[in-house]
Scaffold this motif. Structure first.
Motif, PDB file in Angstrom:
ATOM      1  N   GLU A 285     -35.207  20.907 -21.842  1.00 23.32           N
ATOM      2  CA  GLU A 285     -36.563  20.622 -22.299  1.00 23.32           C
ATOM      3  C   GLU A 285     -36.916  21.615 -23.395  1.00 23.32           C
ATOM      4  O   GLU A 285     -36.704  22.808 -23.246  1.00 23.32           O
ATOM      5  CB  GLU A 285     -37.559  20.770 -21.147  1.00 23.32           C
TER       6      GLU A 285
ATOM      7  N   ARG B  79     -34.143  21.649 -17.520  1.00 24.09           N
ATOM      8  CA  ARG B  79     -35.172  20.870 -16.838  1.00 24.09           C
ATOM      9  C   ARG B  79     -34.642  20.141 -15.616  1.00 24.09           C
ATOM     10  O   ARG B  79     -35.400  19.511 -14.878  1.00 24.09           O
ATOM     11  CB  ARG B  79     -35.785  19.848 -17.805  1.00 24.09           C
TER      12      ARG B  79
ATOM     13  N   ASN C 299     -33.284  14.437 -13.572  1.00 24.57           N
ATOM     14  CA  ASN C 299     -33.707  15.737 -13.028  1.00 24.57           C
ATOM     15  C   ASN C 299     -32.938  16.101 -11.768  1.00 24.57           C
ATOM     16  O   ASN C 299     -33.506  16.607 -10.799  1.00 24.57           O
ATOM     17  CB  ASN C 299     -35.220  15.742 -12.759  1.00 24.57           C
TER      18      ASN C 299
ATOM     19  N   MET D 175     -38.273  16.181 -23.743  1.00 26.72           N
ATOM     20  CA  MET D 175     -36.847  16.175 -23.441  1.00 26.72           C
ATOM     21  C   MET D 175     -36.033  16.296 -24.719  1.00 26.72           C
ATOM     22  O   MET D 175     -36.321  15.639 -25.722  1.00 26.72           O
ATOM     23  CB  MET D 175     -36.462  14.883 -22.711  1.00 26.72           C
TER      24      MET D 175
ATOM     25  N   THR E 261     -47.351  16.453 -23.707  1.00 26.46           N
ATOM     26  CA  THR E 261     -46.044  16.133 -23.141  1.00 26.46           C
ATOM     27  C   THR E 261     -45.481  14.946 -23.910  1.00 26.46           C
ATOM     28  O   THR E 261     -45.968  13.817 -23.775  1.00 26.46           O
ATOM     29  CB  THR E 261     -46.158  15.785 -21.647  1.00 26.46           C
TER      30      THR E 261
ATOM     31  N   SER F 173     -39.861  10.972 -16.502  1.00 27.54           N
ATOM     32  CA  SER F 173     -40.834  11.922 -17.036  1.00 27.54           C
ATOM     33  C   SER F 173     -42.277  11.523 -16.750  1.00 27.54           C
ATOM     34  O   SER F 173     -43.159  12.379 -16.680  1.00 27.54           O
ATOM     35  CB  SER F 173     -40.642  12.057 -18.550  1.00 27.54           C
TER      36      SER F 173
ATOM     37  N   ARG G 222     -35.429  25.186 -22.108  1.00 22.40           N
ATOM     38  CA  ARG G 222     -35.162  25.552 -20.713  1.00 22.40           C
ATOM     39  C   ARG G 222     -34.453  24.395 -20.038  1.00 22.40           C
ATOM     40  O   ARG G 222     -34.567  23.234 -20.455  1.00 22.40           O
ATOM     41  CB  ARG G 222     -36.451  25.895 -19.961  1.00 22.40           C
TER      42      ARG G 222
END
Length: 382
Positions: free
Chosen positions: A163, A344, A140, A324, A291, A374, A342
């Motif tokens: 993501e 991430r 990230n 991911m 998630t 994550s 998008r």
């Protein structure tokens, strides 16, 4: 021993010999109060001592890994006055590349105390150059950090930097996502009302409801069953986590501490002959978001496994699922309707091994989920 480990040990010895006049060294448990305060100052704009919860979490995550050793752990830089002015927090983990074992380092936070920590931060950054590392990665990184990784000889993995989000109940999902910044949006009254509207939309647009392959069956599974799948299903990748029983247990233990994401759960997908062809690991809160940490599949069964995963998560009542992006799953994931991607954060890595770098450049790697940040509470709770 890596060149970086030698430099850390040399710096540690010099610091001790010179009365702690400053320099780079391995982080110790005694540094947790200072590092926790630096974390609050840099990431939370709050110059306060770390609470007991944060201090305990830093101890568990950055000193508790079965792969931990000072030379592959977190690193701090001391000013001439002996205060910590910059730090890199990292979690070591066992990987294999072309059957060769290596210790990788997940870099979780790079902190510097403003201008006072700039020189120390620069020295820490230089220690992460590719020529010094077996494997360091972050999932990230900011644009500025990504530029530093590239300057250090690293590479950015563009697909893993994305993501995906598969929406099942769109209006409810929008409210739940907004509630992360505006808690009132997550009220049961509002989400319940939006759920009624979504139900009408789902009747009008059948594509909102994902369909599994008729011959596949998805069942609740234990975390140990997920680990049993991991070995053979990850063998196709040149670079992959080892996940010994001890290390896997530790990772799921620290991941499960992140209660804000929900309960850590596993499902396995059975093929037409009753054989397990895939599995997925995810966090989930009832009537909320799922998630997804890891998705495994037999080679060639990616479409069946991902279709079964989305159908099961929808059937269990989740408003949406996020996870991911992984290169080997992109074709299968992208066939879904009501799917978006998008950025991430940049997924970056550095390594001194040419074969490892080549594997990453051709997407012959499996990194992510448990082998990423994550699951970290540093991203969600503190």
């Amino acid at each position: 021993m890596t060149a970086q480990a030698q430099e850390i040990r040399a710096s540690s010895g010099m610091a001790a010999a010179e009365g702690r006049r400053g320099g780079m060294r391995a982080m110790t448990p005694d540094d947790i109060p200072a590092v926790g305060r630096l974390f609050n100052r840099v990431f939370r704009k709050n110059d306060s001592e770390p609470g007991d919860d944060l201090a305990s979490y830093l101890q568990t995550v950055f000193f508790g890994s079965p792969a931990y050793a000072p030379e592959v752990g977190s690193v701090v830089h001391e000013s001439a006055a002996g205060s910590i002015d910059s730090a890199i927090l990292s979690v070591p983990m066992a990987f294999t590349v072309h059957g060769r074992p290596i210790t990788a380092r997940l870099l979780c936070a790079f902190m510097a105390d403003g201008k006072a920590g700039a020189a120390g931060a620069a020295r820490l950054a230089r220690s992460m150059r590719a020529v010094r590392q077996d494997l360091c990665f972050s999932d990230n990184a900011s644009p500025v950090s990504a530029d530093h990784w590239a300057a250090a000889g690293g590479i950015v993995l563009p697909i893993q930097s994305l993501e995906w989000q598969r929406t099942f109940w769109p209006l409810k999902a929008m409210a739940l996502l907004a509630s992360r910044h505006f808690p009132v949006m997550g009220s049961r009254i509002l989400t319940g009302t939006l759920g009624i509207v979504d139900r009408v939309l789902r009747r009008m647009r059948s594509s909102m409801r994902p369909a599994a392959q008729a011959a596949c069956l998805t069942k609740t599974a234990t975390l140990d069953e997920f680990l049993e799948c991991a070995g053979p299903m990850l063998e196709r990748f040149a670079l992959r986590p080892v996940w010994s029983q001890v290390e896997f247990d530790w990772f799921v233990g620290v991941a499960a501490m992140n209660r804000s994401l929900g309960t850590l759960q596993c499902r396995k997908v059975l093929g037409e002959d009753g054989r397990t062809i895939g599995a997925f690991l995810f966090f989930g809160n009832a009537n909320d978001m799922a998630t997804v940490l890891n998705v495994l599949s037999e080679e060639g069964r990616e479409f069946d496994v991902t279709a079964a995963m989305f159908a099961r998560l929808d059937a269990e009542g989740y408003a949406a699922a996020v996870g991911m992006a992984q290169p080997f799953l992109m074709n299968a994931i992208s066939r879904q309707r009501w799917l978006s991607f998008r950025h991430r954060g940049y997924f970056c890595l550095v390594t001194r091994h040419a074969d490892l770098k080549e594997a990453a450049e051709r997407n012959d790697v499996y990194i992510g989920g448990l082998a990423s940040e994550s699951w970290s509470r540093l991203l969600t709770d503190f």
